[in-house]
Motif scaffolding. Structure first.
Motif, mmCIF file in Angstrom:
data_model
loop_
_atom_site.group_PDB
_atom_site.id
_atom_site.type_symbol
_atom_site.label_atom_id
_atom_site.label_comp_id
_atom_site.label_asym_id
_atom_site.label_seq_id
_atom_site.Cartn_x
_atom_site.Cartn_y
_atom_site.Cartn_z
ATOM 1 N N ALA A 17 0.839 -1.213 0.000
ATOM 2 C CA ALA A 17 0.000 0.000 0.000
ATOM 3 C C ALA A 17 0.867 1.255 0.000
ATOM 4 O O ALA A 17 0.602 2.204 -0.745
ATOM 5 C CB ALA A 17 -0.933 0.003 1.206
ATOM 6 N N GLY A 18 1.902 1.261 0.801
ATOM 7 C CA GLY A 18 2.777 2.427 0.877
ATOM 8 C C GLY A 18 3.692 2.591 -0.315
ATOM 9 O O GLY A 18 4.260 3.655 -0.527
ATOM 10 N N GLU A 19 3.834 1.556 -1.102
ATOM 11 C CA GLU A 19 4.712 1.592 -2.263
ATOM 12 C C GLU A 19 4.003 2.015 -3.548
ATOM 13 O O GLU A 19 4.647 2.235 -4.565
ATOM 14 C CB GLU A 19 5.338 0.208 -2.480
ATOM 15 N N ARG A 20 2.695 2.112 -3.511
ATOM 16 C CA ARG A 20 1.928 2.453 -4.717
ATOM 17 C C ARG A 20 2.220 3.883 -5.152
ATOM 18 O O ARG A 20 2.164 4.810 -4.362
ATOM 19 C CB ARG A 20 0.432 2.311 -4.450
ATOM 20 N N GLU A 21 2.497 4.039 -6.424
ATOM 21 C CA GLU A 21 2.757 5.364 -6.997
ATOM 22 C C GLU A 21 2.081 5.473 -8.351
ATOM 23 O O GLU A 21 1.781 4.484 -8.996
ATOM 24 C CB GLU A 21 4.266 5.581 -7.171
ATOM 25 N N GLN A 25 -1.677 4.084 -7.716
ATOM 26 C CA GLN A 25 -2.129 4.692 -6.466
ATOM 27 C C GLN A 25 -3.598 4.368 -6.186
ATOM 28 O O GLN A 25 -4.007 4.310 -5.032
ATOM 29 C CB GLN A 25 -1.927 6.216 -6.517
ATOM 30 N N LYS A 27 -5.020 1.644 -6.223
ATOM 31 C CA LYS A 27 -5.145 0.379 -5.498
ATOM 32 C C LYS A 27 -4.767 0.506 -4.023
ATOM 33 O O LYS A 27 -4.909 -0.436 -3.260
ATOM 34 C CB LYS A 27 -4.272 -0.684 -6.160
ATOM 35 N N TYR A 28 -4.313 1.662 -3.623
ATOM 36 C CA TYR A 28 -3.881 1.931 -2.255
ATOM 37 C C TYR A 28 -4.974 1.588 -1.241
ATOM 38 O O TYR A 28 -4.738 0.869 -0.272
ATOM 39 C CB TYR A 28 -3.480 3.406 -2.163
ATOM 40 N N ASP A 31 -5.637 -2.162 -1.018
ATOM 41 C CA ASP A 31 -4.587 -2.850 -0.266
ATOM 42 C C ASP A 31 -4.799 -2.689 1.237
ATOM 43 O O ASP A 31 -4.697 -3.648 1.995
ATOM 44 C CB ASP A 31 -3.202 -2.314 -0.635
ATOM 45 N N GLY A 71 2.847 1.539 6.366
ATOM 46 C CA GLY A 71 1.572 0.907 6.029
ATOM 47 C C GLY A 71 0.661 0.793 7.232
ATOM 48 O O GLY A 71 -0.543 1.040 7.142
#
Length: 91
Positions: A17-21, A25, A27-28, A31, A71
């Motif tokens: 979740a914290g890695e989505r860019e 994003q 899908k944050y 997650d 996260g």
């Protein structure tokens, strides 16, 4: 078919979740929701497995622990009523 272990999958979702860019994003929220729901159920059914996996994750070094904690912080902001942050702490 390979099915991930539920505890590891939930913790993986916290990190992802914290890695989505960028385009991912969107899908944050999904997650975080998946991680929160799974961890809520696993807290009741498999608390020792979650605690052990969390301790293992936090113990893997600063890179892993910072992403996991980021996260967890996001999960607490979005789903504070679940109380996951009160349960999973830094050893």
């Amino acid at each position: 078919m390979n099915v991930p272990h539920p505890v590891r999958f939930a913790l993986h979702k916290l990190i992802v979740a914290g890695e989505r860019e960028g385009a991912f994003q969107s899908k944050y929220g999904k997650d975080l929701m998946q991680a929160g729901l799974l961890l809520s159920v696993l807290r009741d059914q498999r608390p020792r497995e979650v605690k052990d996996a969390w301790a293992d994750l936090i113990g893997r070094g600063q890179g892993w622990s910072s992403r996991a904690l980021r996260g967890l912080c996001a999960l607490e902001k979005r789903f504070s009523s679940a109380g996951i942050g009160d349960w999973l702490t830094v050893p």
